[in-house]
Motif scaffolding. Sequence first.
Motif, PDB file in Angstrom:
ATOM      1  N   GLU A 145      -9.769 -23.992  31.047  1.00 27.91           N
ATOM      2  CA  GLU A 145     -10.541 -23.562  29.873  1.00 27.91           C
ATOM      3  C   GLU A 145      -9.702 -23.609  28.599  1.00 27.91           C
ATOM      4  OE1 GLU A 145     -11.914 -19.681  30.840  1.00 27.91           O
ATOM      5  OE2 GLU A 145     -13.524 -20.389  32.156  1.00 27.91           O
ATOM      6  N   GLY A 146      -8.435 -23.962  28.770  1.00 27.18           N
ATOM      7  CA  GLY A 146      -7.571 -24.052  27.599  1.00 27.18           C
ATOM      8  C   GLY A 146      -7.242 -22.712  26.970  1.00 27.18           C
ATOM      9  N   ARG A 147      -6.902 -21.727  27.803  1.00 31.28           N
ATOM     10  CA  ARG A 147      -6.527 -20.414  27.268  1.00 31.28           C
ATOM     11  C   ARG A 147      -5.078 -20.087  27.616  1.00 31.28           C
ATOM     12  NH1 ARG A 147     -11.646 -16.910  29.218  1.00 31.28           N
ATOM     13  NH2 ARG A 147     -10.795 -15.382  27.759  1.00 31.28           N
ATOM     14  N   PRO A 148      -4.174 -20.514  26.772  1.00 31.03           N
ATOM     15  CA  PRO A 148      -2.733 -20.401  27.039  1.00 31.03           C
ATOM     16  C   PRO A 148      -2.264 -18.973  27.305  1.00 31.03           C
ATOM     17  CG  PRO A 148      -3.141 -21.756  25.109  1.00 31.03           C
ATOM     18  CD  PRO A 148      -4.442 -21.118  25.470  1.00 31.03           C
ATOM     19  N   GLY A 149      -2.699 -18.072  26.448  1.00 27.48           N
ATOM     20  CA  GLY A 149      -2.243 -16.688  26.582  1.00 27.48           C
ATOM     21  C   GLY A 149      -2.654 -16.088  27.903  1.00 27.48           C
ATOM     22  N   VAL A 150      -3.889 -16.343  28.281  1.00 26.73           N
ATOM     23  CA  VAL A 150      -4.398 -15.799  29.542  1.00 26.73           C
ATOM     24  C   VAL A 150      -3.659 -16.432  30.720  1.00 26.73           C
ATOM     25  CG1 VAL A 150      -6.423 -15.570  31.027  1.00 26.73           C
ATOM     26  CG2 VAL A 150      -6.674 -15.389  28.535  1.00 26.73           C
ATOM     27  N   ALA A 151      -3.524 -17.741  30.689  1.00 29.90           N
ATOM     28  CA  ALA A 151      -2.822 -18.435  31.769  1.00 29.90           C
ATOM     29  C   ALA A 151      -1.426 -17.851  31.948  1.00 29.90           C
ATOM     30  CB  ALA A 151      -2.736 -19.927  31.463  1.00 29.90           C
ATOM     31  N   ARG A 152      -0.754 -17.702  30.842  1.00 30.34           N
ATOM     32  CA  ARG A 152       0.606 -17.164  30.879  1.00 30.34           C
ATOM     33  C   ARG A 152       0.649 -15.773  31.500  1.00 30.34           C
ATOM     34  NH1 ARG A 152       5.350 -17.865  27.669  1.00 30.34           N
ATOM     35  NH2 ARG A 152       6.619 -16.015  27.756  1.00 30.34           N
ATOM     36  N   GLU A 153      -0.182 -14.893  31.009  1.00 28.41           N
ATOM     37  CA  GLU A 153      -0.137 -13.506  31.462  1.00 28.41           C
ATOM     38  C   GLU A 153      -0.587 -13.340  32.914  1.00 28.41           C
ATOM     39  OE1 GLU A 153       1.371 -10.790  30.545  1.00 28.41           O
ATOM     40  OE2 GLU A 153       2.183 -12.225  29.108  1.00 28.41           O
ATOM     41  N   ARG A 154      -1.603 -14.078  33.283  1.00 26.80           N
ATOM     42  CA  ARG A 154      -2.097 -13.974  34.658  1.00 26.80           C
ATOM     43  C   ARG A 154      -1.050 -14.493  35.639  1.00 26.80           C
ATOM     44  NH1 ARG A 154      -4.292 -11.207  32.561  1.00 26.80           N
ATOM     45  NH2 ARG A 154      -6.497 -10.741  32.153  1.00 26.80           N
ATOM     46  N   HIS A 155      -0.436 -15.587  35.244  1.00 28.38           N
ATOM     47  CA  HIS A 155       0.574 -16.120  36.145  1.00 28.38           C
ATOM     48  C   HIS A 155       1.768 -15.188  36.234  1.00 28.38           C
ATOM     49  CE1 HIS A 155       2.257 -19.183  38.718  1.00 28.38           C
ATOM     50  NE2 HIS A 155       3.426 -18.916  38.166  1.00 28.38           N
ATOM     51  N   ARG A 156       2.119 -14.617  35.134  1.00 25.74           N
ATOM     52  CA  ARG A 156       3.235 -13.665  35.105  1.00 25.74           C
ATOM     53  C   ARG A 156       2.971 -12.512  36.069  1.00 25.74           C
ATOM     54  NH1 ARG A 156       6.934 -10.587  32.306  1.00 25.74           N
ATOM     55  NH2 ARG A 156       7.729 -12.502  31.400  1.00 25.74           N
ATOM     56  N   GLU A 157       1.777 -11.949  35.982  1.00 23.12           N
ATOM     57  CA  GLU A 157       1.441 -10.835  36.879  1.00 23.12           C
ATOM     58  C   GLU A 157       1.485 -11.275  38.333  1.00 23.12           C
ATOM     59  OE1 GLU A 157      -2.347  -9.434  35.530  1.00 23.12           O
ATOM     60  OE2 GLU A 157      -1.522  -9.048  33.513  1.00 23.12           O
ATOM     61  N   HIS A 158       1.000 -12.481  38.557  1.00 23.98           N
ATOM     62  CA  HIS A 158       0.996 -13.034  39.913  1.00 23.98           C
ATOM     63  C   HIS A 158       2.416 -13.075  40.474  1.00 23.98           C
ATOM     64  CE1 HIS A 158       0.567 -15.715  43.285  1.00 23.98           C
ATOM     65  NE2 HIS A 158       1.158 -16.719  42.666  1.00 23.98           N
ATOM     66  N   ARG A 159       3.327 -13.574  39.680  1.00 24.15           N
ATOM     67  CA  ARG A 159       4.701 -13.709  40.143  1.00 24.15           C
ATOM     68  C   ARG A 159       5.387 -12.357  40.296  1.00 24.15           C
ATOM     69  NH1 ARG A 159       6.105 -17.452  43.459  1.00 24.15           N
ATOM     70  NH2 ARG A 159       6.713 -19.446  42.558  1.00 24.15           N
ATOM     71  N   LEU A 160       5.104 -11.452  39.386  1.00 24.56           N
ATOM     72  CA  LEU A 160       5.721 -10.129  39.483  1.00 24.56           C
ATOM     73  C   LEU A 160       5.297  -9.434  40.772  1.00 24.56           C
ATOM     74  CD1 LEU A 160       5.521  -8.870  35.776  1.00 24.56           C
ATOM     75  CD2 LEU A 160       7.560  -9.513  37.081  1.00 24.56           C
ATOM     76  N   GLN A 161       4.025  -9.603  41.111  1.00 21.96           N
ATOM     77  CA  GLN A 161       3.543  -8.986  42.355  1.00 21.96           C
ATOM     78  C   GLN A 161       4.176  -9.628  43.576  1.00 21.96           C
ATOM     79  OE1 GLN A 161      -0.736  -9.094  42.249  1.00 21.96           O
ATOM     80  NE2 GLN A 161      -0.795  -7.789  40.412  1.00 21.96           N
ATOM     81  N   ALA A 162       4.261 -10.949  43.529  1.00 19.30           N
ATOM     82  CA  ALA A 162       4.878 -11.662  44.651  1.00 19.30           C
ATOM     83  C   ALA A 162       6.323 -11.202  44.835  1.00 19.30           C
ATOM     84  CB  ALA A 162       4.830 -13.166  44.403  1.00 19.30           C
ATOM     85  N   GLN A 163       7.014 -11.063  43.706  1.00 19.75           N
ATOM     86  CA  GLN A 163       8.395 -10.610  43.763  1.00 19.75           C
ATOM     87  C   GLN A 163       8.511  -9.219  44.381  1.00 19.75           C
ATOM     88  OE1 GLN A 163      10.197  -9.587  39.931  1.00 19.75           O
ATOM     89  NE2 GLN A 163      12.116 -10.483  40.653  1.00 19.75           N
TER      90      GLN A 163
END
Lengths: 225, 225
Positions: free
Chosen positions: A192-210
């Motif tokens: 959908e071309g939403r950089p901020g959302v992509a960034r933040e969602r992925h960040r949360e994803h990785r933090l949880q995985a960690q």
Amino acid sequence: MKDQDAKTLSNTQRAVRDLRRMILSGELAAGTDHLESELAETLGMSRTPIREAALMLESKGLLEMRPRKGVRILPVSSDDMREIYDILTELESLAAQRAAEAGYSEDELAVLAGSIAKMDQAIEAEDLEAWAEADELFHQELVRLGGNKRVEAIVAMMSDQVRRARATTLFIRPLPVKSNEDHRVVFQAISEGRPGVARERHREHRLQAQAMLCGILEKHRLNSL
Amino acid sequence: MKDQDAKTLSNTQRAVRDLRRMILSGELAAGTDHLESELAETLGMSRTPIREAALMLESKGLLEMRPRKGVRILPVSSDDMREIYDILTELESLAAQRAAEAGYSEDELAVLAGSIAKMDQAIEAEDLEAWAEADELFHQELVRLGGNKRVEAIVAMMSDQVRRARATTLFIRPLPVKSNEDHRVVFQAISEGRPGVARERHREHRLQAQAMLCGILEKHRLNSL
DNA sequence: GCATTAATTTGCGTATACATTAAAGAATGC
DNA sequence: GCATTCTTTAATGTATACGCAAATTAATGC
């Protein structure tokens, strides 16, 4: 196929490839030492290409060359895991952002979408190996779409370093259902071309995985994989 | 002093150190090719340690080994600069955050504070070389305080890659007065233990530096430094 | 029997030699 | 004169040899 071996690849390149494989598969176990001459004999070549390969793998963080003690396959502690996931979190989130900014077409996002589909199927079939493979593909492709070659290289390097540990935790951790949802959300933000959302969602994803992975490692006292 | 050379360091290590120096100083110019045997003669050793050193520097992104063409000193384009600064932005911001979380004492922050003082003096004296050196120290120490060894290594690697380009732009860019203010703000956030602020301020600082440097490179058509 | 030193082994660092193969140059045919 | 093939050159990739220093074992003195 096998011609690639003898023909186009130098012995040094073969050594890099084979040693890497043996390390990631656990054939060369973490924490073990190996003389250059042993490895040379194992791979059927002289010490020279082995040394060159070891030097390269050393700078990729997979092993360490210690004079007289041999080549040491580096173990990964939960502290290492934290360091690495911190880096993956930052760089992959950047990649997600950049991928969203790039405005890729559906076609260009096909591989990424495919990796998500594969993960869904794998979960359905409760095939963890297949899931792990597809997950790896997702992250690799995400970073590729980010368009930064150096990020790609660093992420690949860090992924290699934790691969053994991830393989171990794979059968201890809960079924990665939540993980799949995360991937879908990130994918959607990118398409959908939403950089901020992509960034933040992925960040949360990785933090949880960690948190999950490090938690498991510490709980099970798995302190060098 | 010089004893370190012959005594404790191996030829390979000396080669790494000397070649790196020669590349960063421009003595080995970007884009130039050099035969292994030439380099061996220059440094007064055989090809073996030269090859090993070149392999290491290759994985640090400073050069490239191309069969039959010799060792090529890698130039840095403005696109490379963008890639590198994107990475520095993410990883240093993380380091700033972590440093703020760590709650360092005044003593522990002395080096960081010192680097800022040096930059101020350098600006006062309009000594750009001194400023660049102090700036380098600030970023290096910031990352050290971040407490992630891998981040430290990656940032050092990326810094090496852009050092030549930075040296060139140093005398074209405006006096880095704003930059010093940025450093002070980041420092304050760290010493006050405000991770979010430290992270964001540093991020903005790096984004601006990136825009400025890449802008200069493109404006002056400096496309391989 | 233990500690200290001497002897020996062993693995690494590095020089060197050589085969291989890509690139450059010469020679040949058209 | 130009293209093509053959020759020659030269740089790399790799094996090998060897000195040196660390580590291990043996030996010696107490």
